[in-house]
Design an enzyme around this catalytic site. Structure first.
Site, PDB file in Angstrom:
ATOM      1  N   SER A   1      -9.891  -0.932   6.837  1.00  0.00           N
ATOM      2  CA  SER A   1      -9.327  -0.753   5.495  1.00  0.00           C
ATOM      3  C   SER A   1      -8.632  -1.963   4.899  1.00  0.00           C
ATOM      4  O   SER A   1      -8.306  -1.955   3.712  1.00  0.00           O
ATOM      5  CB  SER A   1      -8.354   0.418   5.487  1.00  0.00           C
ATOM      6  OG  SER A   1      -9.085   1.614   5.429  1.00  0.00           O
TER       7      SER A   1
ATOM      8  N   SER B   1      -9.762   1.672   2.752  1.00  0.00           N
ATOM      9  CA  SER B   1      -8.877   2.464   1.933  1.00  0.00           C
ATOM     10  C   SER B   1      -7.850   1.649   1.153  1.00  0.00           C
ATOM     11  O   SER B   1      -7.281   2.150   0.193  1.00  0.00           O
ATOM     12  CB  SER B   1      -8.145   3.497   2.792  1.00  0.00           C
ATOM     13  OG  SER B   1      -7.333   2.855   3.761  1.00  0.00           O
TER      14      SER B   1
ATOM     15  N   LYS C   1       0.844  -1.196   0.000  1.00  0.00           N
ATOM     16  CA  LYS C   1       0.000   0.000   0.000  1.00  0.00           C
ATOM     17  C   LYS C   1       0.884   1.251   0.000  1.00  0.00           C
ATOM     18  O   LYS C   1       1.936   1.276   0.657  1.00  0.00           O
ATOM     19  CB  LYS C   1      -0.900  -0.034   1.245  1.00  0.00           C
ATOM     20  CG  LYS C   1      -1.974   1.038   1.308  1.00  0.00           C
ATOM     21  CD  LYS C   1      -2.884   0.813   2.516  1.00  0.00           C
ATOM     22  CE  LYS C   1      -3.969   1.860   2.639  1.00  0.00           C
ATOM     23  NZ  LYS C   1      -4.847   1.612   3.802  1.00  0.00           N
TER      24      LYS C   1
END
Ligand code: GLN
Length: 492
Positions: free
Chosen positions: A187, A163, A88
Site C-alpha cells: 500500500s 490503499s 494517512k
C-alpha cells in the site's frame, strides 16, 4: 525562494526555511490553500483529486508558528523542522479525526498520538491533515473509501493505487511535500509506482506501529512517500526507531543512509518475475531499463532464482484477513465512532453497527479471515499459509545471499481505470503480485520511478533488500536518481 508546490522537495523547503527564504507558516498556508481548494470541490467533480479525508487547518498553522519560533530562536529541532507533511487516515493524532476512511469510525478522535507522530512532533514537522485511503487499508485503488474515490493526478480517470492512494495523490498533485502511508501488502509501494513517487515499506520492526490502526499486525509498517529518495530517507530517519509501546519494535541502531559505491552492489534480477502473464510490456521494458542504468552506474546485475511468487498473494490474503478479522472485532458500536441508531439490544448493536458501518471489501475480508481461522479449516488454510510464509522468507534470504538487492516491477501495469477492477476482487488482488511477499518476509522494499509507459503514465520499479538495509536501498535509488530524471516529472 519561489515555492513551487509540485516540484519543491521537502528537503529544499527545509533548507529555504533554515535560510529564512521561506517561513514554515508561509509554506504551510500555501499547501493548506491548495489542499483546501481541492477538498472543497463538489464530490462529483471529475477534477477533484480528493486526496484528503480531513484537513487540520488550525492545528497545522499553530504547529507551523511554533516550529518557526524554535527555528528563529536558533533551536531547529531537526533538518525537517517546519516542513508540512500529510498523514494517512489510519495514523492516530490527538487533533482532528482518524477514521481509516471507514463509516464505522466516523468522527473518531484518537485519545493518543501514534509513535511516529511523537517523533515527527519532536522533529518539528507540521501536520496538514489526513489522507484518503481504502477502508481500513484494504484495497489497491482507494475506491473502497467511505469518503469517495481518490483520482490519480496523472490521469483523473485512473486510480492512484491504494490503499495509501490519498497520500500518493496529495504528493503528486502538490498538495503536500511528502506524506506517510502504511504498507501491509504493497500500500505504499503500489501507489508510489502509479503516481511517480519514491516510497519505502521499511523493515518490519523498524517503525513503531503504536497508534497505527491495525490491519494485518504481522505485516503492517508505516513508511514515507516522497518525491525522491533523499526526501524519503529524511522522513524515514525521523520516524524509525525503537518504541517500547510496540512489542514488535526491535530496531537496535539507526539506518545507515550514507552514500554507497554502486560498483560494490550486486543486483539480483528474478527472471521469472519478468515472465508473469499479467506483466505489461511497457512496465517490463522500463524496469529492465533500470537494470541497465544500474549497470551503467557500475553495479553488477545478475539473474537469480526467486521461487514461490505464485503463492505470494494467496498466502498474504489468508494471513492478512485472519489478522484483520481479529483486529477489526473491536469495532462493535460500543467503544468507537459509529453506532447504529436503531438497535434494540446489545446483539443488535453489534450486528447492525458492523453491517452498516463496514463496506463490502472489509466485510469480505472479515468473513474470509474468520473462515480460515475456524476449527476444521485452520490447518488447511491458516496453518498452511504460515508454513508457506516460512518458505517464502527462506527463498528471499537465500536469494539475498547471492546479491545485495532484488530488482522487480512494483506493479504489473500502469495505473488502471477507475471502476476497472473494483467489481472483480481477484483481479484487484493480483495487482499486488510483486509487493505482498515483501511484507510476508518482513524485508524492506521500496518503489521508485523508472520510466513512463502507456499513455505517458508512470512506471515504478521495486527494490528489495536485506533486513535493516533500508538505508542502502535508498542510497542505491539516490544514485539512480542522480543519473535519471523520471522522478522530476510532474502531472500537468
Ligand atoms: N492492496 C493490498 C490489499 O488489498 C495491500 C493493502 C495494504 O498494503 N494495506 O490488501
Amino acid at each position: 525562494m519561489d515555492l513551487d508546490l509540485k516540484k519543491s522537495t521537502a528537503l529544499e523547503i527545509a533548507k529555504a526555511i533554515q535560510e529564512r527564504k521561506l517561513s514554515s507558516p508561509e509554506v504551510t498556508r500555501a499547501y493548506l490553500d491548495a489542499a483546501k481548494a481541492d477538498f472543497e470541490k463538489a464530490p462529483g467533480d471529475t477534477t477533484k483529486i480528493n486526496a484528503y479525508a480531513s484537513l487540520g487547518e488550525e492545528a497545522a498553522m499553530a504547529q507551523a508558528q511554533a516550529a518557526q519560533k524554535r527555528i528563529d530562536a536558533g533551536e531547529a529541532p531537526s533538518p525537517l523542522a517546519g516542513v508540512p507533511v500529510a498523514l494517512k487516515d489510519i495514523i492516530c493524532t490527538t487533533e482532528g479525526t482518524t477514521t481509516a476512511s471507514s463509516k464505522i469510525l466516523t468522527g473518531f478522535r484518537a485519545p493518543y498520538d501514534a509513535g511516529v507522530v511523537d517523533r515527527m512532533r519532536a522533529a518539528g514537522l507540521v501536520f496538514l491533515g489526513k489522507t484518503n485511503m481504502d477502508e481500513f487499508a484494504m484495497g489497491s485503488s482507494t475506491e473502497t473509501s467511505h469518503l469517495g474515490i481518490t483520482r490519480n493526478p496523472w490521469d483523473t480517470a485512473r486510480v492512484p493505487g491504494g490503499s495509501s492512494g490519498g497520500s500518493a495523490a496529495a504528493v503528486a498533485a502538490g498538495l503536500a511535500p511528502f506524506a506517510l502511508g502504511s504498507d501491509t501488502g504493497g500500500s505504499i509501494r503500489q501507489p508510489c509506482a502509479l503516481t511517480n513517487l519514491t516510497g519505502v515499506k521499511p523493515t518490519y520492526g523498524s517503525v513503531s506501529r503504536y497508534g497505527l490502526m491495525a490491519y494485518g499486525s504481522s505485516l503492517d509498517q508505516i513508511g514515507p512517500m516522497a518525491k525522491d529518495a533523499a526526501d524519503a530517507a529524511a522522513l524515514l530517519a525521523v520516524i524509525s526507531g525503537k518504541d517500547e509501546r510496540d512489542s514488535t519494535s526491535v530496531m537496535e541502531k539507526p539506518f545507515d543512509f550514507s552514500d554507497i559505491n554502486m560498483k560494490e552492489i550486486k543486483i539480483g534480477i528474478p527472471r521469472n518475475y519478468f515472465g508473469m502473464p499479467g506483466l505489461a510490456d511497457d512496465v517490463k521494458a522500463c524496469v529492465l531499463g533500470a537494470a541497465e542504468t544500474f549497470r551503467a552506474l557500475g553495479a553488477k546485475a545478475i539473474d537469480i532464482d526467486l521461487p514461490l511468487i505464485d503463492y505470494a498473494v494467496p498466502t498474504y490474503l489468508i494471513i492478512a484477513c485472519a489478522e484483520a478479522s481479529s483486529n477489526l472485532s473491536r469495532y462493535d458500536g460500543v467503544k468507537y465512532g459509529y453506532r447504529s441508531p436503531d438497535a434494540a439490544d446489545i446483539h443488535d448493536v453489534y450486528y447492525k453497527t458492523r453491517s452498516e458501518g463496514f463496506g463490502t471489501e472489509v466485510k469480505r475480508r472479515i468473513i474470509l479471515g474468520s473462515f480460515v481461522l475456524s476449527s476444521g479449516y485452520f490447518d488447511a488454510y491458516y496453518k498452511k499459509a504460515l508454513q508457506v510464509r516460512g518458505l517464502i522468507r527462506a527463498a528471499f534470504d537465500k536469494a539475498l545471499e547471492g546479491c545485495d538487492m532484488i530488482l522487480s516491477p512494483a506493479t504489473p501495469t500502469v495505473a488502471f481505470e477507475i471502476g476497472g477492477k473494483i467489481q472483480d476482487p481477484i483481479a484487484m488482488y493480483l495487482a499486488d503480485i510483486y509487493t505482498t511477499s515483501v511484507n510476508l518476509t518482513g524485508l524492506p522494499g521500496l518503489a521508485a520511478p523508472c520510466g513512463f509507459g502507456e499513455g505517458g503514465l508512470p512506471v515504478g520499479m521495486q527494490l528489495i533488500g536485506r533486513a535493516w538495509e533500508d538505508g542502502r536501498l535508498l542510497s542505491a535509488v539516490k544514485a539512480y536518481q542522480g543519473a535519471t530524471d523520471f522522478h522530476k516529472r510532474w502531472p500537468a
